[in-house]
Design a protein around this motif. Structure first.
Motif, mmCIF file in Angstrom:
data_model
loop_
_atom_site.group_PDB
_atom_site.id
_atom_site.type_symbol
_atom_site.label_atom_id
_atom_site.label_comp_id
_atom_site.label_asym_id
_atom_site.label_seq_id
_atom_site.Cartn_x
_atom_site.Cartn_y
_atom_site.Cartn_z
ATOM 1 N N LEU A 104 0.925 -1.295 0.003
ATOM 2 C CA LEU A 104 0.115 0.065 0.051
ATOM 3 C C LEU A 104 0.984 1.398 0.135
ATOM 4 O O LEU A 104 1.942 1.488 0.645
ATOM 5 C CB LEU A 104 -0.922 -0.047 1.359
ATOM 6 C CG LEU A 104 -2.052 -1.139 1.324
ATOM 7 C CD1 LEU A 104 -2.319 -1.144 2.793
ATOM 8 C CD2 LEU A 104 -3.086 -0.853 0.533
ATOM 9 N N PHE A 105 0.708 2.238 -0.707
ATOM 10 C CA PHE A 105 1.349 3.482 -0.965
ATOM 11 C C PHE A 105 0.428 4.704 -0.620
ATOM 12 O O PHE A 105 -0.411 4.545 -1.073
ATOM 13 C CB PHE A 105 1.893 3.574 -2.450
ATOM 14 C CG PHE A 105 2.821 2.538 -2.692
ATOM 15 C CD1 PHE A 105 4.372 2.326 -2.209
ATOM 16 C CD2 PHE A 105 2.204 1.330 -3.262
ATOM 17 C CE1 PHE A 105 4.858 1.448 -2.915
ATOM 18 C CE2 PHE A 105 3.072 0.314 -3.703
ATOM 19 C CZ PHE A 105 4.348 0.409 -3.524
ATOM 20 N N HIS A 106 1.039 5.867 -0.216
ATOM 21 C CA HIS A 106 0.307 6.935 -0.162
ATOM 22 C C HIS A 106 1.084 7.810 -0.717
ATOM 23 O O HIS A 106 2.560 8.321 -0.215
ATOM 24 C CB HIS A 106 0.309 7.531 1.439
ATOM 25 C CG HIS A 106 -0.628 8.644 1.651
ATOM 26 N ND1 HIS A 106 -0.571 9.364 2.855
ATOM 27 C CD2 HIS A 106 -1.161 9.464 0.862
ATOM 28 C CE1 HIS A 106 -1.263 10.336 2.717
ATOM 29 N NE2 HIS A 106 -1.680 10.548 1.460
ATOM 30 N N ILE A 107 0.801 8.284 -1.760
ATOM 31 C CA ILE A 107 1.621 9.267 -2.566
ATOM 32 C C ILE A 107 0.895 10.564 -3.176
ATOM 33 O O ILE A 107 -0.142 10.240 -3.586
ATOM 34 C CB ILE A 107 2.605 8.705 -3.629
ATOM 35 C CG1 ILE A 107 1.671 7.955 -4.614
ATOM 36 C CG2 ILE A 107 3.631 7.905 -3.245
ATOM 37 C CD1 ILE A 107 2.677 7.503 -6.043
ATOM 38 N N ASN A 108 1.418 11.662 -2.906
ATOM 39 C CA ASN A 108 0.803 12.821 -3.600
ATOM 40 C C ASN A 108 -0.633 12.928 -3.144
ATOM 41 O O ASN A 108 -1.455 13.473 -3.900
ATOM 42 C CB ASN A 108 0.919 12.868 -5.103
ATOM 43 C CG ASN A 108 2.404 12.860 -5.472
ATOM 44 O OD1 ASN A 108 3.277 13.553 -4.844
ATOM 45 N ND2 ASN A 108 2.700 12.283 -6.712
ATOM 46 N N PRO A 110 -7.409 -1.272 -7.111
ATOM 47 C CA PRO A 110 -7.739 0.161 -6.770
ATOM 48 C C PRO A 110 -7.970 0.069 -5.243
ATOM 49 O O PRO A 110 -8.403 -0.844 -4.426
ATOM 50 C CB PRO A 110 -9.419 -0.008 -7.420
ATOM 51 C CG PRO A 110 -9.305 -1.006 -8.349
ATOM 52 C CD PRO A 110 -8.110 -1.868 -7.936
ATOM 53 N N VAL A 111 -7.964 1.360 -4.609
ATOM 54 C CA VAL A 111 -8.084 1.573 -3.253
ATOM 55 C C VAL A 111 -9.316 2.800 -3.062
ATOM 56 O O VAL A 111 -9.066 3.622 -3.643
ATOM 57 C CB VAL A 111 -6.534 2.120 -2.433
ATOM 58 C CG1 VAL A 111 -6.663 2.305 -1.064
ATOM 59 C CG2 VAL A 111 -5.568 1.348 -2.991
ATOM 60 N N LYS A 112 -9.901 2.377 -2.030
ATOM 61 C CA LYS A 112 -10.994 3.295 -1.517
ATOM 62 C C LYS A 112 -10.575 3.541 0.038
ATOM 63 O O LYS A 112 -10.294 2.811 0.597
ATOM 64 C CB LYS A 112 -12.390 2.671 -1.831
ATOM 65 C CG LYS A 112 -12.596 2.210 -3.113
ATOM 66 C CD LYS A 112 -14.223 1.764 -3.096
ATOM 67 C CE LYS A 112 -14.497 1.356 -4.415
ATOM 68 N NZ LYS A 112 -15.943 1.001 -4.507
ATOM 69 N N VAL A 113 -10.925 4.794 0.476
ATOM 70 C CA VAL A 113 -11.018 5.108 1.859
ATOM 71 C C VAL A 113 -12.485 5.107 2.061
ATOM 72 O O VAL A 113 -13.286 5.655 1.725
ATOM 73 C CB VAL A 113 -10.492 6.474 1.826
ATOM 74 C CG1 VAL A 113 -10.316 6.855 3.609
ATOM 75 C CG2 VAL A 113 -8.889 6.807 1.409
ATOM 76 N N VAL A 158 -9.915 -3.121 -3.517
ATOM 77 C CA VAL A 158 -10.784 -3.910 -4.404
ATOM 78 C C VAL A 158 -10.118 -4.964 -5.101
ATOM 79 O O VAL A 158 -8.966 -4.545 -5.889
ATOM 80 C CB VAL A 158 -11.576 -2.866 -5.595
ATOM 81 C CG1 VAL A 158 -12.252 -3.648 -6.343
ATOM 82 C CG2 VAL A 158 -11.983 -1.530 -4.524
ATOM 83 N N CYS A 159 -10.563 -6.179 -4.938
ATOM 84 C CA CYS A 159 -9.804 -7.094 -5.602
ATOM 85 C C CYS A 159 -10.671 -8.161 -5.864
ATOM 86 O O CYS A 159 -11.836 -8.234 -5.880
ATOM 87 C CB CYS A 159 -8.784 -7.944 -4.538
ATOM 88 S SG CYS A 159 -9.587 -8.540 -2.979
#
Length: 104
Positions: free
Chosen positions: A31-35, A92-95, A103-104
């Protein structure tokens, strides 16, 4: 069948950081948090099966596997240099309510 899987609280992943999580089938993801955005890829380098979370570094929107310096786009999964040619799988990642869901 598509499912949404809760991983970690949004507050545990600071901008510029990477952390690992597991999907229900045991697949380890990064998991990444960028920009200001959140992204997820497979955790395993496509060249020599190294864990990106354990062996990788993040620089902007790229992750580099330090085993052989393969570089990948965090956003698209694209392999950006040799010896890597296979892209990373992305998710895809959702908060949702402050928790990162993949989402997998």
């Amino acid at each position: 069948m598509t499912q949404t899987v809760a991983t970690i609280p949004e507050s545990e992943l600071l901008d510029g950081e990477m952390k690992s999580a597991f999907l229900p089938d045991g697949t380890r993801i990064a998991l990444f948090h960028i920009n200001g955005g959140y992204y997820a890829t497979q955790d395993t380098c496509t060249h020599e099966n190294a864990s990106l979370n354990d062996e990788g570094t993040v620089d902007g929107d790229r992750v580099t596997c330090t085993w052989h310096y393969c570089e990948f786009s965090i956003v698209t999964g694209e392999a950006l240099n040799s010896p890597c040619s296979e892209p990373l799988q992305t998710y895809p990642v959702k908060v949702i309510d402050g928790v990162l869901h993949v989402v997998c």
